[in-house]
Design an enzyme around this catalytic site. Structure first.
Site, short mmCIF file in Angstrom:
data_model
loop_
_atom_site.label_atom_id
_atom_site.label_comp_id
_atom_site.label_asym_id
_atom_site.label_seq_id
_atom_site.Cartn_x
_atom_site.Cartn_y
_atom_site.Cartn_z
N HIS A 90 -3.35 -4.58 4.84
CA HIS A 90 -3.90 -5.93 5.04
C HIS A 90 -3.32 -6.93 4.01
O HIS A 90 -2.28 -6.66 3.40
CB HIS A 90 -5.43 -5.89 5.02
CG HIS A 90 -5.97 -4.75 5.83
ND1 HIS A 90 -6.02 -4.76 7.21
CD2 HIS A 90 -6.42 -3.51 5.45
CE1 HIS A 90 -6.49 -3.59 7.64
NE2 HIS A 90 -6.75 -2.81 6.60
N GLU A 127 -11.18 -5.12 1.24
CA GLU A 127 -10.23 -4.01 1.30
C GLU A 127 -8.84 -4.47 0.85
O GLU A 127 -8.13 -3.74 0.16
CB GLU A 127 -10.17 -3.47 2.74
CG GLU A 127 -9.20 -2.30 2.91
CD GLU A 127 -9.01 -1.90 4.37
OE1 GLU A 127 -9.70 -2.46 5.24
OE2 GLU A 127 -8.14 -1.03 4.61
N HIS A 183 -5.45 2.17 2.24
CA HIS A 183 -6.58 1.50 2.92
C HIS A 183 -7.90 2.03 2.36
O HIS A 183 -7.94 3.02 1.62
CB HIS A 183 -6.55 1.80 4.42
CG HIS A 183 -5.39 1.16 5.14
ND1 HIS A 183 -5.50 0.02 5.87
CD2 HIS A 183 -4.08 1.53 5.18
CE1 HIS A 183 -4.31 -0.32 6.35
NE2 HIS A 183 -3.42 0.60 5.94
N GLU A 265 -7.17 6.55 3.69
CA GLU A 265 -8.42 5.80 3.64
C GLU A 265 -9.18 6.37 2.44
O GLU A 265 -9.65 7.50 2.46
CB GLU A 265 -9.24 6.01 4.93
CG GLU A 265 -8.56 5.49 6.18
CD GLU A 265 -8.70 3.97 6.39
OE1 GLU A 265 -9.26 3.29 5.51
OE2 GLU A 265 -8.25 3.49 7.45
#
Ligand code: ZN
Length: 301
Positions: A90, A127, A183, A265
Site C-alpha cells: 500500500h 497498514e 503487509h 501478513e
C-alpha cells in the site's frame, strides 16, 4: 518516508564461521599448521621448556599467521552480490487518491485495482505506515549483510501506489534473488497471528508463476520459520491451518513475478492483542529481524 521510533533496538550482528577459510589455509600450509598446533598444544601445557623446538622450522611467529589470517572481504557479508526487493504494501497516500488506485490493471488471472488503501488498527495506525517502517528496518538489516536492496517505494514518490503490476515489475527488472511484500491483515477481533503467502502455480495471460513456485515456497518456509522464532508470534489461527503458510492466485504482485517472491501478513491490525504488537517499534524490529534471517538462510542455500 523514514523515521526511527524511540523504541528502536539496534539489530544484532550475526556472526559467521570462518571454518572454510581456515580449512583452505590448512590445506595450503599443513606443515606450518602442524607446527603451530604442536607449539600451541605443547607450549601452553608444557611451558617454555616444552616441545616448541620439536616443531622444526615452524616458528610461533610464522605459524601464528594461520589462525590470525585476515577474513576474506565477504566474511560477515554473506549477501554480497545478492539483490533483494522489498515491497512495502500500500501507500499512506492511497486514501487521498482513490480514483488513481482504483484503475483496473491486468494481473493475468483477472483484472484488479491498481492498488488498495490497506487496513489500520482501530486507533488509526495504518497498514501503509506499518509496512514502510518494517521495510525500512529490513532494508537496514539486509544491507548490513551485504545485500543490494531496492524498495518498490519509500514515501518518495507521488503519494499513491505504485500499482501492483509495477511492484512486480520492479522486482523482475532488478533480477531480484528474493522479493518480499510486507503487509498486515484486517480480520475480525480474535483472528490472530502471522502468515506467509506463496504464489500458486498460475499460467494465464501475462502471469506465469510456474518457474518460481518452488523457489518461492522455499523462501516462504524460511521466512515463516524465522519470523516465528524471532518474534515469538504464533502462525495465523484463521488462515493456513496452523502452518503459517497460504497459497493464493489472486495477487498481482505474486502472479506477475518472475523472481522468488512471497507476501507476509505480519498480524491482524483489527485484533487488539495483535495491534499492541504491530504498534510497538521493538516488535517491528523483531519482525524485520525474522524476515531478514529467513531471507539470509534462503539466499545462503
Ligand atoms: Zn495489505
Amino acid at each position: 518516508m523514514s523515521y526511527t521510533s524511540p523504541e528502536f533496538d539496534p539489530p544484532q550482528q550475526r556472526r559467521f564461521r570462518r571454518a572454510p577459510l581456515a580449512v583452505g589455509l590448512a590445506a595450503l600450509v599443513p606443515g606450518a599448521l602442524l607446527g603451530w598446533v604442536v607449539y600451541e598444544g605443547v607450549g601452553r601445557s608444557g611451558g617454555s621448556s616444552g616441545g616448541a623446538g620439536q616443531a622444526g622450522a615452524a616458528t610461533p611467529k610464522s605459524a601464528g599467521a594461520v589462525p590470525g589470517a585476515s577474513p576474506s572481504p565477504s566474511a560477515g557479508r554473506p549477501l554480497q552480490g545478492k539483490v533483494v526487493v522489498i515491497d512495502p504494501g500500500h501507500n499512506p497516500g492511497n486514501f487521498q487518491h482513490t480514483s488513481e488506485i482504483n484503475q483496473q490493471v491486468d494481473i493475468g488471472t483477472n483484472w484488479k485495482e491498481c492498488d488498495t488503501t490497506g487496513t489500520s488498527t482501530n486507533a488509526g495506525y495504518t497498514e501503509a505506515r506499518f509496512t514502510l517502517d518494517v521495510a525500512d528496518r529490513l532494508r537496514t538489516l539486509l544491507e548490513k549483510q551485504g545485500a543490494t536492496v531496492k524498495m518498490t517505494h519509500d514515501g518518495d514518490r507521488p503519494a499513491w501506489g505504485p500499482c501492483v503490476t509495477k511492484r512486480a515489475e520492479i522486482g523482475n527488472d532488478a533480477h531480484a534473488d528474493a522479493a518480499i511484500s510486507i503487509h498486515a491483515d484486517g480480520a475480525p477481533e480474535g483472528d490472530r497471528g502471522f502468515h506467509v503467502i506463496l504464489p500458486a502455480s498460475v499460467h494465464a495471460g501475462a502471469a506465469d508463476t510456474r518457474p518460481i513456485v518452488a523457489s518461492s515456497r522455499t523462501l516462504g518456509e524460511h521466512i515463516e520459520s524465522d519470523f516465528a522464532k524471532v518474534t515469538g508470534s504464533a502462525p495465523s489461527n484463521y488462515v493456513g491451518n496452523g502452518t503459517g503458510l497460504d497459497v493464493r492466485q489472486d495477487l498481482g504482485g505474486l502472479n506477475l513475478s518472475t523472481v522468488p517472491k512471497v507476501f507476509i501478513e505480519c498480524g491482524n491490525m483489527r485484533d487488539s492483542k495483535d495491534a499492541a504488537l504491530l504498534t510497538s517499534g521493538a516488535w517491528r524490529q523483531k519482525a524485520a529481524q525474522g524476515m531478514s534471517e529467513g531471507i539470509v538462510s534462503f539466499l545462503r542455500g
